[in-house]
Design an enzyme around this catalytic site. Structure first.
Site, PDB file in Angstrom:
ATOM      1  N   ARG A  77       0.823  -1.210   0.000  1.00 46.58           N
ATOM      2  CA  ARG A  77       0.000   0.000   0.000  1.00 46.58           C
ATOM      3  C   ARG A  77       0.858   1.261   0.000  1.00 46.58           C
ATOM      4  NH1 ARG A  77      -4.172  -0.026   4.726  1.00 46.58           N
ATOM      5  NH2 ARG A  77      -4.812   1.824   3.578  1.00 46.58           N
ATOM      6  N   LYS A 110      -2.679 -20.153   5.585  1.00 48.31           N
ATOM      7  CA  LYS A 110      -3.541 -20.247   6.759  1.00 48.31           C
ATOM      8  C   LYS A 110      -3.320 -19.009   7.630  1.00 48.31           C
ATOM      9  CE  LYS A 110      -0.557 -21.462  10.286  1.00 48.31           C
ATOM     10  NZ  LYS A 110      -0.518 -21.032  11.671  1.00 48.31           N
ATOM     11  N   HIS A 123       3.102 -25.231   4.904  1.00 48.19           N
ATOM     12  CA  HIS A 123       4.521 -25.378   4.608  1.00 48.19           C
ATOM     13  C   HIS A 123       5.139 -26.611   5.253  1.00 48.19           C
ATOM     14  CE1 HIS A 123       4.728 -23.070   8.410  1.00 48.19           C
ATOM     15  NE2 HIS A 123       5.870 -23.702   8.601  1.00 48.19           N
ATOM     16  N   LYS A 180       8.254 -29.943   3.703  1.00 50.01           N
ATOM     17  CA  LYS A 180       9.544 -30.240   4.309  1.00 50.01           C
ATOM     18  C   LYS A 180      10.116 -31.553   3.769  1.00 50.01           C
ATOM     19  CE  LYS A 180       9.090 -27.532   8.529  1.00 50.01           C
ATOM     20  NZ  LYS A 180      10.385 -26.853   8.431  1.00 50.01           N
ATOM     21  N   GLU A 188       7.358 -24.498  20.293  1.00 46.32           N
ATOM     22  CA  GLU A 188       7.959 -23.200  20.023  1.00 46.32           C
ATOM     23  C   GLU A 188       8.506 -22.605  21.316  1.00 46.32           C
ATOM     24  OE1 GLU A 188       5.634 -20.891  16.741  1.00 46.32           O
ATOM     25  OE2 GLU A 188       4.144 -21.789  18.065  1.00 46.32           O
ATOM     26  N   ASP A 240      -4.777 -22.124  15.363  1.00 43.78           N
ATOM     27  CA  ASP A 240      -3.558 -21.721  14.676  1.00 43.78           C
ATOM     28  C   ASP A 240      -2.717 -22.910  14.226  1.00 43.78           C
ATOM     29  OD1 ASP A 240      -1.684 -19.795  13.718  1.00 43.78           O
ATOM     30  OD2 ASP A 240      -0.475 -20.062  15.520  1.00 43.78           O
ATOM     31  N   HIS A 275      -1.735 -27.624  10.633  1.00 46.45           N
ATOM     32  CA  HIS A 275      -0.452 -28.323  10.616  1.00 46.45           C
ATOM     33  C   HIS A 275      -0.527 -29.722  11.227  1.00 46.45           C
ATOM     34  CE1 HIS A 275       1.213 -24.704   9.141  1.00 46.45           C
ATOM     35  NE2 HIS A 275       1.394 -24.097  10.279  1.00 46.45           N
ATOM     36  N   LYS A 288       3.491 -22.592  22.901  1.00 41.20           N
ATOM     37  CA  LYS A 288       4.459 -21.494  22.901  1.00 41.20           C
ATOM     38  C   LYS A 288       5.164 -21.428  24.254  1.00 41.20           C
ATOM     39  CE  LYS A 288       2.210 -18.561  19.451  1.00 41.20           C
ATOM     40  NZ  LYS A 288       3.343 -18.717  18.510  1.00 41.20           N
TER      41      LYS A 288
END
Length: 493
Positions: A45, A144, A174, A178, A212, A231, A236, A335
């Protein structure tokens, strides 16, 4: 082999583009997989504050590709790249400019990568259609999350479908790109021994973990109200489960592979009511320490008083078919965990009769380990005699099954592989609309149960492996989480 194509990255100067797409494309260009005649358009933008070459140099310095960066390499790569100013929710002069570049070459593959929020998917596809950029050689790649529940995902798919057919629509995950996942399919379906072992007669249980260390990592505005289930689990983890559990496809084409994945999703035992209480654990991190560094809790990171959003999920899934009857699949993601890794562990059953008393040392069950990050790795863990110790002492060794080990061949990486697959119109590693629908239907029951109960997520200290209840979830059956099975020193290759 070099490929010639046009690629438009909507959100071309955004986080996903900078972190993943630009480094992947540079890597592909340096590996002679992308021809100098290809063109890459970055939409935004606002105009860049510097020229494209300087901007690319900054991006590749922050997020260096595996191949390394040279000034000459950036000079050559920059010749492919052009920035274009467009509005994604209304017509603007940039659309005419973009169409002017692309339509004269409409006979070459054209890939639109929507690295933008899903709320802009529909308006972007409308404008692509209005400017003749959804023609037969065009494809659209969508990232996603695809919606926040089954209903919203269906609405997005219908809106995209008004301008791009299912054959032109590439829903990216993704993790499916792999190297280790590719080797998994090859090993399963081209080797007699693996297929004979891949069933409830031999397998005790399967673990799939994506852990993570980071917290919100700049995604707080997106993450709050979304959580780990939407998420990570819905896409996944369920996609990896499908690839591990699917039957051999009739052909190695997109339609056959997708049909087998759909069969797995249809056979997933629904989790409802009391089963959710027993077999699903959700948590939210609070203050703690990761790698010796003190970190704040989730609500402090967001500067809010309280939240119902989960940052950790562990669950036990069951697949109701003949191959996997009775075999638990343990899925886990979170996380602020102690270590970053993504791993699939297929643990085989223990021997019905063993000479435990005669052998010194622990007899560990055989395990097939598929490591997806931080490194792609496939390995089988076996017990052998330890020749360095007294007689009949056992040790665990690792048989490395990574077929690229020792070869001086650059790996494509997941994003480059999937972009080039979209160029080739190869949908084998992409997600069908029906897969999205069935995955959301399974996950929605869990989320709706949580919403109805109004119970807050359990808390866990940052830097730990989640709520203690997650340990109980797997411990009840005498099993334990793997927590990242790194290579064994001295393992054979």
């Amino acid at each position: 082999m070099e490929k010639t194509f046009d690629l438009v990255i909507f959100g071309g100067t955004g986080d996903l583009s900078c972190r993943k797409l630009i480094p992947a494309l540079y890597n592909g260009f340096q590996a002679n997989l992308i021809s100098p005649e290809s063109r890459i358009f970055l939409t935004s933008r606002r105009p860049l504050e510097v020229d494209v070459r300087a901007w690319l140099a900054t991006v590749l310095d922050r997020f260096p590709p595996a191949c390394g960066v040279t000034p000459g390499g950036i000079d050559a790569f920059a010749k492919l790249v052009k920035d274009v100013l467009v509005e994604l929710n209304q017509p603007s002069p940039g659309w005419q400019e973009l169409a002017g570049h692309l339509l004269p070459a409409s006979d070459r593959p054209l890939v639109h990568f929507l690295a933008i929020p899903p709320k802009l998917f529909a308006s972007t596809c409308v404008l692509l259609g209005q400017h003749g950029l959804s023609h037969e050689h065009a494809r659209v790649v969508v990232e996603k999350p695809l919606g926040h529940d089954r209903e919203s995902a269906d609405a997005i798919n219908r809106e995209i479908g008004e301008h791009f057919s299912e054959a032109q629509t590439f829903r990216i995950d993704h993790y499916l790109g792999k190297e280790a996942v590719q080797n998994l399919l090859a090993l399963r379906f081209s080797n007699f021994v693996f297929e004979k072992l891949w069933n409830a007669s031999c397998v005790d249980h399967i673990q799939i973990t994506i852990a993570e260390q980071v917290g919100l990592h700049g995604r707080g505005g997106f993450y709050e109200g979304v959580g780990a289930t939407r998420d990570m689990v819905q896409n996944h983890l369920l996609q990896l489960l499908c690839l591990v559990a699917m039957e051999p496809p009739a052909l190695l084409d997109a339609g056959s592979i997708r049909e087998e994945k759909l069969k797995v999703l249809r056979c997933l035992e629904p989790l409802e009511g009391e089963a959710i209480e027993r077999r699903v654990v959700r948590g939210q991190y609070e203050d703690g320490a990761v790698d010796g560094t003190a970190v704040t809790g989730y609500t402090d990171d967001l500067q809010i008083r309280e939240s119902q959003t989960e940052t950790f999920v562990a669950l036990e899934a069951r697949i109701e078919n003949w191959r996997w009857s009775g075999v638990p699949f343990y899925l886990r993601t979170g996380k602020r965990l102690p270590r970053r890794f993504a791993e699939i562990v297929i643990q085989f059953k223990t021997l019905p009769q063993s000479f435990q008393d005669a052998w010194a040392g622990r007899v560990a069950p055989n395990r097939f380990v598929i490591s997806l990050q931080p490194d792609d790795r496939l390995a089988m863990r076996l017990m052998v005699n330890d020749h360095t110790r007294e007689r009949d002492h056992l040790r665990e060794v690792e048989l490395n099954l990574d077929l690229t080990y020792g070869e001086n061949v650059p790996r494509r990486g997941p994003y480059l592989r999937l972009i080039l697959d979209a160029v080739d119109n190869d949908q084998r590693l992409f997600v069908h609309r029906d897969e999205v629908d069935l995955a959301w239907a399974w996950v929605d029951r869990i989320i709706q149960h949580w919403n109805a109960s109004a119970e807050p997520p359990l808390v866990y200290a940052a830097g730990t492996w989640g709520p203690y209840e997650a340990h109980d979830l797997i411990k009840r059956s005498g099993r334990t989480w793997s927590n990242g099975l790194g290579p064994i020193n001295g393992g054979s290759h």
